[in-house]
Structure formats: C-alpha cells, structure tokens
Write an enzyme that holds these catalytic residues in place. Structure first.
Site, PDB file in Angstrom:
ATOM      1  N   GLN A  17      -1.608   2.479  16.017  1.00 24.31           N
ATOM      2  CA  GLN A  17      -1.755   4.424  16.056  1.00 24.31           C
ATOM      3  C   GLN A  17      -2.545   4.562  17.245  1.00 24.31           C
ATOM      4  OE1 GLN A  17       0.062   7.166  12.416  1.00 24.31           O
ATOM      5  NE2 GLN A  17      -0.151   5.531  11.864  1.00 24.31           N
ATOM      6  N   LYS A  50      -1.794   8.130   3.333  1.00 24.52           N
ATOM      7  CA  LYS A  50      -3.405   7.538   3.335  1.00 24.52           C
ATOM      8  C   LYS A  50      -4.596   9.208   3.828  1.00 24.52           C
ATOM      9  CE  LYS A  50      -3.158   8.733   9.036  1.00 24.52           C
ATOM     10  NZ  LYS A  50      -4.311   9.038   8.906  1.00 24.52           N
ATOM     11  N   THR A  51      -4.053  10.469   3.585  1.00 24.53           N
ATOM     12  CA  THR A  51      -4.650  11.741   3.487  1.00 24.53           C
ATOM     13  C   THR A  51      -4.410  11.174   1.780  1.00 24.53           C
ATOM     14  OG1 THR A  51      -3.326  11.967   5.433  1.00 24.53           O
ATOM     15  CG2 THR A  51      -4.332  14.065   3.731  1.00 24.53           C
ATOM     16  N   ARG A  60       6.478   9.603  12.852  1.00 26.66           N
ATOM     17  CA  ARG A  60       6.400  11.082  12.270  1.00 26.66           C
ATOM     18  C   ARG A  60       8.057  12.015  11.804  1.00 26.66           C
ATOM     19  NH1 ARG A  60       2.022  10.458  11.589  1.00 26.66           N
ATOM     20  NH2 ARG A  60       2.682   8.972  12.175  1.00 26.66           N
ATOM     21  N   ASP A 118     -11.095   8.840   8.716  1.00 30.54           N
ATOM     22  CA  ASP A 118     -10.084   9.318   9.083  1.00 30.54           C
ATOM     23  C   ASP A 118      -9.632   8.423  10.391  1.00 30.54           C
ATOM     24  OD1 ASP A 118      -7.752   9.218   8.307  1.00 30.54           O
ATOM     25  OD2 ASP A 118      -7.230  11.534   8.813  1.00 30.54           O
ATOM     26  N   GLU A 119      -8.611   8.037  10.767  1.00 33.05           N
ATOM     27  CA  GLU A 119      -8.230   8.001  12.151  1.00 33.05           C
ATOM     28  C   GLU A 119      -9.208   7.001  12.704  1.00 33.05           C
ATOM     29  OE1 GLU A 119      -5.197   8.799  13.064  1.00 33.05           O
ATOM     30  OE2 GLU A 119      -5.180  10.390  11.979  1.00 33.05           O
TER      31      GLU A 119
END
Length: 831
Positions: free
Chosen positions: A305, A73-74, A697, A270-271
């Site tokens: 998340q 996604k980044t 992670r 983002d997020e």
DNA sequence: ACCGGTGCTCTCTAT
DNA sequence: GAGCACCGGT
C-alpha cells in the site's frame, strides 16, 4: 441531510489533534469495539486473533506489524496503546504517529473508549491526558517551535510561518525571475520538486551545490540557495523543512534530543511504508535509548500500500526494518475482516502483477460476495450516470446509507463531472478536500493578514494584502520599496515602514499616506509589536473579527456582492465569518498543554503538572497554534461518513478508509496508470498499488469504470482502457460493455490521441455506432471518429472536440497531420 | 492605479 | 477549463 443538497465540506480544521471529542463515538462513525469478555480475561484481548493479540501484548523492543488491508491494524495500535497504559506506562510517555489529523483524532477517541470505565449513561470517556497522537508534520511543527532557536538560523524564530505549495510557488517565481531565468524553462513547480526531493533526503542547499555537476543541477543549486535565503528572510519554513529542520535539531542538539527521547518511551508509527528518509531519521532519534536498551518502537504498515514514492517515501524503511532494528519481532496480519472473498482475491490477483514485492497471503472468512462490476462507458458524463445509478441501486436493494458509499478517482479534475451528475439527480455528496476552504481567495486574504500580524517578515503574505482591498499601493510603489529593501537586506515590512515615513524616493505622497494608514491598522492589532498593547484584542476570534472589519476586507467583499448580486459573491462574505467561527472553535478546543509540555526544560513532574493544568496561552501563542493547525489540514481530514452523503475523493485520500460500496472511475491508460508512470516500471507498480488500495477499501460492493472518450484539456479525446482491467481474475469480474466494444488491445501506449492516430492502429477505426457519417450531437458538433473533407487538407477523421463559443475540432488529415480547426469557420464537409 | 477583456499555457497524486 | 500575463480604456 436531505436528498438533493450537496454538502460543502470544508473540512475546516479546528484545534487539529488536540481534543475535539464528539459526544459519542457513533457520531464519528466508529463502532464501539469492546465486547463482553469471558470472566477473568482482559477485555482488550478478548476479540483478537492470535497474531493481533501477539502485537498488542508485545513487550519492550522493536516490533514490525505487516498488516494487509482490513486486517485490523488500527485496532492493534489502539489496543496496544491502551494495553501499555494498563501496564502502568504514563500516557504522556507514549507517542503515536499517524498519517492524517483525522486518523489521529479517531485513534485518540478509540483509546479513550477502551480505557474508559463509562457506564451506560456516562459521557464518552476522554483519552488519557498527555497522550500524543499526531501526524509527523504536526509533531515536528510543535517540536520545532520549541527548539528552533537552538538551530541559530538567522531570521528563523518561533513565530515562523508554514509555507504551503502556493506560497512556495509565488516565492520561487520571484526568485527565478530575479535570477534572470525564464519561468517557462525553469518552472517553479519543477524547481521546487527538485528541492523537495533534496530536502526529503536531508540534503541542504550547500550539500546540493557540492553534488551539482551539470548545468541543470548547478542552476537548481543556485535557485535552492536563493530560495533558502528568501524563505528564511521571511521567517518561514516549508513542509519539507518541518521534517528536515526537526532532524537537524534532534541531531545537533543533545538537549533537544534528550528531552524528546527521554519523554517518549514508546513510539508507534502507522502507515510506515509511506515514511521518507527524514521521517525515518526522526523516528530513530526519538526511539534511541540513552542507556543502550532496545528502542520501544512499533511500526505498522503494508508495502503493497505504498503510494507516496513520488513524495520521497522510501519503501525500504519498512522492508529493512529488521536490519535497522536487529532482533526486531515481526507479526503478520493477513486475514481481512473487511472485504468479501471476491474483492480480496481480486486485489490479490492484481497485486501479484507487481514483480518488486514480497508476497503476502491475503484471505478472509467473510462470504464470497458479489462479483466485481466492470462497466465500460461512452464518455465521462455517461460514466457519472452509471456510477449514480449503481449507488442508487446499492441504497435501494442493499439498504446502504449514502454515507456508506464512496467514489474514488486518480485526479481531482475528475470530480467535476461526478459532482454535476449528483447535483442534477439530487444525490447528496461530499468532496473530501479539507484544504478547499483555505484555498479560497477571500479566506486566504484573512489568513494572510493574520500571518503578517503573527510574523511581519512573511513576505508572501504581505504582498498579498498590502493593496487588498486597493488602497493606492500599486506595482510601481511596491517595486521601488522592494528594490530598496533588497539593497539594504531588509524585509519588505521594514521597507514599508521606511516608505511610510516618506524616506523612500520615488514613492508618491499619496502612497506614503496609504502605507501609513495600513501600518497603523496593523499596529493596532499587534499593540505595536508587543502583542500586549492597550488596544489589543483579548481573544483569537476577536482578533480575527477585527481584522476582517478593520482591514476593509468585509466592506470590499460586501460591495462586490452588492454589485453583482450573485450567490458566489455572497458566499465570500459568508466565508469571512466562517473564519471567525473557526477561530472561535479553535479557541474552545485548544489544549495548550500539548505545546507547553514540549518544553525541553521541563522535568517529569513538571510535565505531569502542566498536563493537569496548562496556563492560558498568550494571544500570540494562540495565533501561532491556530495558523499552524490551518496550514497542516489534509484533504483526508474532511472525510466524515456521518454526513449522510456519498464521499468523493482521490485514491490517495482513500488510504486507511473503508466503505461497504466503492466505485473507482477513470480506469484508463494515462489516468490509471497515470501517463507520468509510463516510462518507469517502479512508477507503474506504484499505480498498481494505488488501485490495490482503492479496491481493498471496499467491503461488499465494487464498481470499476472507464469512459471511451473523455474531456481532457478542454478537449474530448478517445481513450484506451486501463491495462489493469486485464489483471483482474475473470471469474470474479462481471463485464458490462455499454460503449459498443473497444477496438484494439490495451497494451499499446497511445494516450496522445494525435500520435496514436498516426500509427494507424485498428483501434482508431471509427466505431460505426458513434461515427456514423454526418452524426452531430446536441451542440451541433461532430462525434469523435466522424469522417470529414476539407477543401485544402483533404479527408480526415475527427479525433477531438472542444466545446464552447468557438468550438474547435482536432482533425487528423493523415499525411497533412493533425489540425485544430474552428468549426464555425472551417469549410468542412461531413462524409 | 485600476479594471475588464483576450489570448496563452499547462494540466497528478499532497503533508 | 483555470490561472496567468498582457493590453487598452477609464
């Protein structure tokens, strides 16, 4: 970094997200992304999967990217920004919002790299000038600074201070006491929690009072009102105000909103799953188009998340995005490029236990990988040893660098044992706690002086420094002045000025003199408030330097060090100079244009001109910007995999990161899931998502541990292993039981050992291996489970032990109940 | 007014 | 095991 040295990573914030670019991206631990592209194809798209590509090239309108862990996604956001710029969108019309300053910095660096045409020996390309990549809080602080006057809130000016939790507590404590309430029944923490929730839902004190029915909420409402009154009088805002007041500015001032929405033609967030009501409204107001065209808003996130519900994050923001933006496009990224199959399938199996969720298929083309290692340990020290040994094995056998490994835990308190172990064994480690440096007393002292220099109304900071170092202004003097000031509706500083002129009754001549000296020093720094006086420092770092010496702090801490001759005190002096060094670095890196271009009166051409050549900011503006950046430092900002050290951090701080090897410790009921989530299924699901975040992670290796007994409240207590262990797919998990079996199931809730013992569950039958009669450890203390006899209470079982001078044991005597006895005095017979 | 000692409480996550 | 309120000595 040599082995054996612990890295003290202060995470000192510099010019926050202005331009701290390193010489190379590799230094930041960023892999160069561009790969040779086939002839004629856009290199920005060359190595993307079809859905990734779709998100990057998506034209105008609203776009939701549902991105599973490790799905790139980044990459999508950075490519999209670069693509927009290539398409001809001026960089300053793009605003990207991330969760941490660190993430913002990396994103900016990546965009720079994507757009740069640097040859092999060129320096790292800079990101396009004027592009805004920021956190919500930084962006709001900057917007608010420019527009705060429009709010016409008495006392609130652009020099406002940002109060952190400690400042808030100290303020609230005084408010509760002044209201004649007990700080025990009305804990500052809880009251502030209620206020924070209200602010996140954009409810001000008045609205809160209108909705308050019962005694409890009415009392909170009163405290909320007093808190607002006092924080405004101090010319300060809290973290929630940054968001709430920005909403108010944008919602009430057409001028402010148009200047922001007119400038930012593209908003990327983002997020998004962790945004709260206030953040949602801010995003909507920025994205709103005047001409009625569709907002260009691109949000990226993963409902699985979402881990900040307790902070007001509203998962429906992402779940109902299509409702908020009719006609929005949705792109789903499910393929993980990060984790092995076993890790992905384990994470998938775990998260399927959440019932309140939309399922999303996770898959990967990466190899199957190693099994997940689950190890049950004896106690937390044993656990730390196991983790240490596991990491060492990863380095030796799998050739991993220390910087490629991380340890996660639910609460910060768990880091201590791990630190001790790593210090002893000489394993380099870093704790990701960016705020740690600024939480040190001596550093807070310097900053308090600076905050008062910038904003004399800052009551909390002024109280901290007025008698530090001691100059004869004691509690009695201060109370007198405070009473007078409150009576006359003055700030404390105004009261001090009166007192220094001998105008306040009951203040001793000695104190008058001391106050006069104090005010003279302050006046020298500020040029008597004009900030332009003849005797004023010309640069920020010079000011900080003068503050340290002329306040007497340097002498004070130097004396302390001389007296004790201990390293801890030497460090304090060092830290004072660290603040100067930090300020110097901020000076170098500060890009004034980011602030200046927020000016609503600027037209497009003027924005462009300002970006090209921003005038040097006056000292006060510099000081404000510095204090602001310091206030907004996040723990996760301190993560730096290039330091050659294992990174220790909370599961919350781990969001957005990845490591080849990950260990998650403390997998116990009451810790993970945390005890506070026990009575709420939605909170339990958030705990599960937290573990999901931790698990995902990991790229290749994953270790999950628990300890059979753990020291808690200074007491060694028996634990129950986490129910989440039972939710992992057995086929992918390898269990290593080093704790000699776990009597009893995990479904019982019994974190409180005393209570659990009373129910006589089988799991508390002492394990023979650990509770053999008369079994004493190295400190001469009985192991948990040891049977004892007391002349008065009869037979009992040791359920907890407190180490230290007066070692105590918590002993369950059955019918008589659980007693805590000092072992030195207790007439105990070990059976 | 200051300093050091003791005893008490509360203990999650964080911008 | 830390931060604090309180107390008694200087």
């Amino acid at each position: 970094m040599a082995d054996g040295s612990a890295v003290e990573n202060s995470g000192r914030m510099t010019a926050d997200d202005f331009n701290p670019f390193p010489d190379s991206l590799e230094e930041l631990g960023i892999e160069p992304e561009s790969q040779p592209a086939p002839q004629g194809e856009d290199p920005l798209l060359a190595d993307l999967t079809p859905p990734q590509r779709e998100a990057v090239v998506f034209g105008d309108g609203a776009l939701l990217v549902l991105a599973g862990p490790g799905s790139g996604k980044t990459r999508v956001i950075t490519r999209r920004i670069a693509h927009l710029v290539n398409r001809g969108v001026p960089p300053w019309q793009i605003c990207a919002v991330t969760f941490t300053n660190k993430a913002a910095g990396e994103m900016r660096a990546r965009v720079g790299q994507l757009l740069g045409t640097a040859g092999p020996d060129a320096v790292a390309p800079e990101p396009p000038r004027g592009l805004i990549v920021s956190t919500f809080h930084s962006l709001c602080a900057r917007l608010l600074r420019r527009h705060v006057d429009l709010l016409e809130i008495p006392g609130l000016t652009p020099t406002y201070a940002i109060y952190d939790m400690t400042d808030q507590r100290s303020l609230m404590k005084r408010i509760i006491k002044n209201a004649g309430l007990e700080t025990g029944t009305w804990s500052p923490r809880n009251v502030l929690g209620a206020i924070s929730t209200a602010k996140n839902e954009l409810m001000d004190a008045k609205q809160y009072a209108q909705n308050a029915g019962d005694f409890y909420t009415r009392t909170i409402a009163k405290l909320y009102e007093n808190y607002e009154r006092d924080i405004r009088r101090a010319n300060a805002v809290d973290f929630d105000d940054l968001l709430m007041l920005t909403v108010r500015v944008l919602a009430t001032s057409e001028e402010a909103r148009l200047s922001v929405s007119g400038r930012f033609k593209h908003l990327l967030i983002d997020e998004y799953q962790d945004t709260n009501r206030a953040q949602f409204v801010i995003a909507s107001l920025i994205a709103q188009r005047e001409d009625g065209s569709r907002p260009n808003i691109c949000v990226v996130g993963d409902p699985d998340q979402s881990i900040y519900g307790w902070r007001g994050a509203d998962i429906s923001n992402i779940l109902e995005f299509e409702k908020h933006y009719p006609g929005a496009s949705v792109v789903k990224l499910g393929q993980s490029f990060r984790s092995t199959q076993k890790i992905i399938q384990t994470a998938d199996e775990l998260i399927r236990h959440n019932t309140q969720r939309k399922h999303k298929d996770l898959y990967t083309e990466r190899p199957e990988g190693d099994a997940i290692n689950v190890t049950h340990c004896i106690d937390e020290r044993h656990e730390a040893q196991i983790v240490g040994a596991w990491l060492r094995e990863k380095r030796d056998k799998h050739d991993l660098a220390w910087g490629e490994m991380a340890i996660f835990y639910r609460t910060n308190a768990l880091s201590r044992t791990l630190e001790d172990e790593m210090r002893v064994t000489g394993m380099p480690y870093v704790i990701a706690r960016g705020t740690a440096f600024y939480e040190r007393g001596e550093v807070k002292d310097v900053l308090a002086y600076l905050r008062v220099v910038a904003n004399p109304s800052d009551d909390v900071s002024l109280r901290r420094i007025v008698n530090k170092p001691t100059r004869g202004v004691g509690a009695t003097t201060l109370t007198r002045i405070d009473m007078l000031a409150t009576q006359r509706g003055m700030t404390l500083m105004e009261g001090l000025v009166e007192a220094a002129q001998g105008k306040v009754e009951g203040v001793s001549p000695r104190a008058v003199k001391a106050l006069d000296r104090f005010l003279t020093i302050m006046g020298n720094w500020t040029g008597e408030g004009s900030f332009m006086g003849a005797d004023i420092s010309s640069s920020l770092s010079e000011l900080v330097d003068r503050v340290i010496t002329e306040s007497g702090l340097e002498t004070h801490y130097q004396k302390l060090a001389d007296k004790h001759a201990e390293a801890v005190d030497e460090d304090k002096v060092e830290n004072l100079y660290e603040v100067v060094a930090g300020a110097k670095q901020f000076e170098r890196e500060y890009d004034a244009s980011a602030d200046m271009t927020m000016d609503p009166s600027l037209g497009n051409d003027e924005i462009e001109a300002t970006i090209d050549e921003a005038p040097a900011p006056p000292l006060l503006a510099m000081l404000r910007a510095y204090l602001e950046s310091v206030s907004l430092v996040a723990d996760a900002d301190a993560v730096d995999p290039t330091q050659g050290a294992v990174t220790l951090m909370t599961l919350h701080a781990a969001k957005g990161l990845e490591f080849p090897a990950v260990a998650i410790v403390g997998m116990e009921e009451g810790l993970l899931p945390h005890s506070r989530s026990r009575d709420s299924s939605s909170e339990l699901e958030e705990e599960r998502r937290l573990l999901f975040v931790g698990v995902t992670r990991a790229e290749d290796h994953l270790l999950l541990t628990n300890a059979r007994t753990r020291t808690h409240h200074g007491m060694s207590e028996r634990t129950i292993k986490s129910q989440f262990f039972d939710e992992l797919p057995p086929a992918h998990v390898e269990i290593n039981d080093l704790a000699g079996g776990w009597g009893g199931g995990t479904s019982q809730s019994g974190w409180d050992t005393g209570k659990a013992i009373d129910d006589g569950e089988q799991r508390f039958v002492p394990d023979p291996e650990f509770a053999s009669p008369g079994d004493l450890d190295a400190d001469g203390l009985p192991a948990i489970g040891t049977r004892v006899r007391h002349p008065q209470f009869g037979d009992g079982v040791v359920v907890a032990v407190v180490r230290g001078m007066d070692a105590k044991a918590k002993i369950d005597f059955g019918r008589v109940g659980v007693k805590t006895l000092i072992l030195r005095y207790a007439r105990l017979e070990f059976l």
